[in-house]
Design an enzyme around this catalytic site. Sequence first.
Site, short mmCIF file in Angstrom:
data_model
loop_
_atom_site.label_atom_id
_atom_site.label_comp_id
_atom_site.label_asym_id
_atom_site.label_seq_id
_atom_site.Cartn_x
_atom_site.Cartn_y
_atom_site.Cartn_z
N VAL A 1 31.51 -1.27 2.49
CA VAL A 1 31.43 -2.07 1.27
C VAL A 1 30.52 -1.39 0.27
O VAL A 1 29.40 -0.99 0.61
CB VAL A 1 30.91 -3.48 1.57
CG1 VAL A 1 30.88 -4.32 0.30
CG2 VAL A 1 31.77 -4.15 2.63
N ASN B 1 21.13 -9.92 3.14
CA ASN B 1 22.36 -10.03 3.94
C ASN B 1 23.54 -10.52 3.12
O ASN B 1 24.55 -10.97 3.68
CB ASN B 1 22.14 -10.95 5.14
CG ASN B 1 21.45 -10.23 6.29
OD1 ASN B 1 21.48 -9.01 6.36
ND2 ASN B 1 20.82 -10.99 7.17
N ASP C 1 20.50 -16.13 9.63
CA ASP C 1 19.67 -15.16 8.91
C ASP C 1 20.19 -14.96 7.49
O ASP C 1 20.35 -13.84 7.01
CB ASP C 1 19.63 -13.83 9.66
CG ASP C 1 18.45 -12.95 9.21
OD1 ASP C 1 17.50 -13.49 8.60
OD2 ASP C 1 18.47 -11.74 9.48
N GLU D 1 34.03 -2.34 8.01
CA GLU D 1 34.44 -2.18 6.62
C GLU D 1 33.29 -1.57 5.82
O GLU D 1 32.14 -2.01 5.92
CB GLU D 1 34.81 -3.55 6.07
CG GLU D 1 35.20 -3.59 4.61
CD GLU D 1 35.47 -5.01 4.14
OE1 GLU D 1 35.85 -5.17 2.97
OE2 GLU D 1 35.26 -5.96 4.94
N GLY E 1 21.63 4.44 6.56
CA GLY E 1 20.41 3.71 6.89
C GLY E 1 20.09 3.89 8.36
O GLY E 1 20.94 4.28 9.17
N MET F 1 16.55 1.39 16.60
CA MET F 1 17.50 1.50 17.69
C MET F 1 18.71 2.35 17.35
O MET F 1 19.55 2.62 18.22
CB MET F 1 17.99 0.10 18.10
CG MET F 1 16.87 -0.83 18.55
SD MET F 1 16.01 -0.24 20.00
CE MET F 1 17.29 -0.38 21.23
N GLY G 1 17.25 2.54 11.78
CA GLY G 1 16.22 1.65 12.29
C GLY G 1 15.73 2.16 13.63
O GLY G 1 16.05 3.28 14.05
#
Length: 910
Positions: A96, A142, A137, A94, A19, A23, A21
């Site tokens: 996942v 999440n 959040d 980790e 993924g 930054m 973004g």
Amino acid sequence: MPLSPGERFDRYVVEALLGEGGMGEVYRAQDTRLGRSVALKVLRRDIQGGSESWARQVRRMLREARIAAALNDPGIVAVYDVGEHEGAPFIAMELVQGKLLRDLVHADAPLGEKITLLSAIAKVLSVAHHAGLVHRDVKPENVMLREDGVIKILDFGIARRTDAEIALSEGHDDLATRTGDGSFVGTPAYMAPEQVKGDPIDARVDQFAWGVTAYELLVGKLPFRLDRGPVSLIASILSDDPPPMNDVPAEIEAVVARALAKEPADRHASMDDIVAALAPFATPITTLLRRRDGPANAARPSVREPPPPKASTPSRSMTTRSSARRATTNRTPVTTTRAPARARRFLGLAAIVTVGVAAAGFVFARKARTAPPPVLARTSLTPVPTAVTALPLPKFANEEARAAYREGLQGLRDGAWRTAYAAFARATGADPGLAAAWLRMAILIWDADFTAGREHFRRAVLGRATLDPHDQALLDAHEPLIQRQPSDVPETARRLALASARFPGNAELANLASMYALAYLPPSDVLPRIDRCLELDPLYGDCLQGRARLLIRRTGHIEEGLAALERCIEATPAASDCLMDRGDTNLALGRCSVVEAGAREWIAKVGIAPAAHMQLAGALYARGAPEAAVKTAVETAAAQFRTQGLEAEASKQLILHEIATGRFERAERMLRDHQRLVADDPAAGAHGWTASMLVQVLEEMGRDADAGREAQSFLARRGALITDPISADSFVHLLRASRAAGLITRDVYEAERAAWVKSHSEHAYRMGVWVSGYALVARDAAEAKAALAVMPSEAFAKPRSFSLHFGLILDSALGQTYWLAGDPAAALPHLTAATVSCSGLVEPMMPTHPMRHTKSLHLLGLVREALGDRSGACDAFGRVLARWGGARASRTAAEVRAHAKALGCEAKAG
């Protein structure tokens, strides 16, 4: 620019982009140093915005690393490494693999599975809140559901301490609700009203976000308006009540609605309260995972693939059948009732029930102050009777495991615990994830092997999501007993009563609940519960045995109870528990020939039955059979214990045989070998038995100084060991040995004993405290008179509401105390009763005083001599010398020999 597959970044080799973004990016990468896959998050300076934005992102990354490291919880993604490489900060986490909760919002999953997910999220948030942190959040994006069912909460990058925490520390938390340009930190749709307004916040903002997430998962849409843009959303959060949750139970809707209260004070006190409120409705999530694994319904892959779930290492020594099974049995060395190998008996609360005593100790079910199990009214609906053998088989186990599990259930119904345990062990061997089998193995073996029981229970806890609702209730009920220190027996009893009411047709729960009720309710209230179990399953061996035990141990109806045991044996021929109870009862009654015949019948029916061989040995020893026959029976029992992996139990039986036959030097050597055998066991019972036995042997040989040193050695280590709630306590006896050796003063002894008595002040312990703490440690007239002054009135209750075996101990204690106090006439009936049994070798209720029977014979001879009964005295002295007369060093034998000679009964003494 993004890294390419195969490119090296610090010690990591990039495998794929997961993924990206504005930054930076997140990659799947291989840690070349540790050889594991990680999720590698990298910030790129080349596309940074303003310096403040860059600095904020770096702080956020470091914050995420610190929080994950500080919380160290399986529900929070672990951080392995954080650093900087060629100017680019990074964090290795980790990896996942699973599904985001977002992918499950519209999934056609059962309500119970969704509630389980929400409960797991609440538990992880509770961990953060207890650490003083607020996630800020919480949302479906999440939360990740790992492939094995473990919940992971992601992105603690904007988590912060509460305003109260910041104020207390006079510190600074630079992550406010809004950034400098006025944009929100977090996701507005999941924000609490106080978070939106910029008011002080605490953990209740996460609770509100959890409520929004729960509403969305259960209803399929957000609880607030989104149709008119962000301003309308904020207004809705501040003023609108969520629409009704159609098709959601009122109890669940109430939990969610309270979490969504506008005012923080109106919400739940904590996430823990939410977990407790959801517990009765949670069901396995594994079905959801398996059902949606097909290609048509596959959710998008996750960004992190985890190692196996982290598990705590169990202590080496967490009851149910074991604790509820052992009336006054404690962790006795000769009792063959504790392990499945010995045909487990379902005894427990009968002992805790009555007085909770065994030998010089008693059942220490140290407990929190909890209420007795509720008296539950029957449901108005007629439940479908469900025998333990009719319980549903695990859905996802392979056929081999299912077949073994089915055999285990049959063993439970038959009361054949050895068979049941071995079958469940095969089931877990064929399928290590079979939590239902691990659970029942824990229940069967816990009180026999502290370590194994807790490890089995831990495996069951890890697989809780795969258990059906009945087994989840069974698991939850035993948690206070197996996993708490000290164990909370009353809470387990309460939970079992509630579980039985929740599943009124379930015979297994009805049986367990009725047995635990023995601890708190009178027999007249318990009997209907046992009869209810038999209504559900007339051939349930445990229920048949429970009825017999109630009659024998709580009402004194011995013959009626024995008849009930015969009906149990006839109905379930493999019911080892009923065969054992019959033998133990007849041992206590002194019917040695009946015990011998019953043991031989048991051996013929069951085959491998070490407890039966020990009962046979006890009967042969009591009636004076040749030593070779007794020894053969004991060695056969020991060999069978070894075949079942119970080396320590085998060792105990052999040691007891050496003591019973007066070979004290050899017993000492074997006890020191036994100490080494249990050296790594942190259970107080394992070390306490050995220490107490060794002290007794050394005292009998006249080596008081050595006995005192052994006692002090154990007492010094005792505080670091794990207390078994079913362990007999020899604390005062060991204190007395220390005092006799001059290692502690009289004042220290009295102060320590007073503290011990005070710590066991419950009424149910009165008789056990008196026997262990006063009567059996009295050594002279003054101490005996002091013991009689505090003797409970229950000592003379008729009928006695405790086991026959404790009755023998009590009579021995009363006889010894009256004799020392100078009243042989009062001592005579008690010592006569104490020596009538066949328990000279097999003493099921005497873990700390295996010498008690022979010493009672010694006292009986002295009493009869004092009362002018020369023939009776010679008979008692002769029996003592037949057992210990060949000992090279024995205080008892030396005194008996002198008295026998003075009476002129040497020939009779042999």
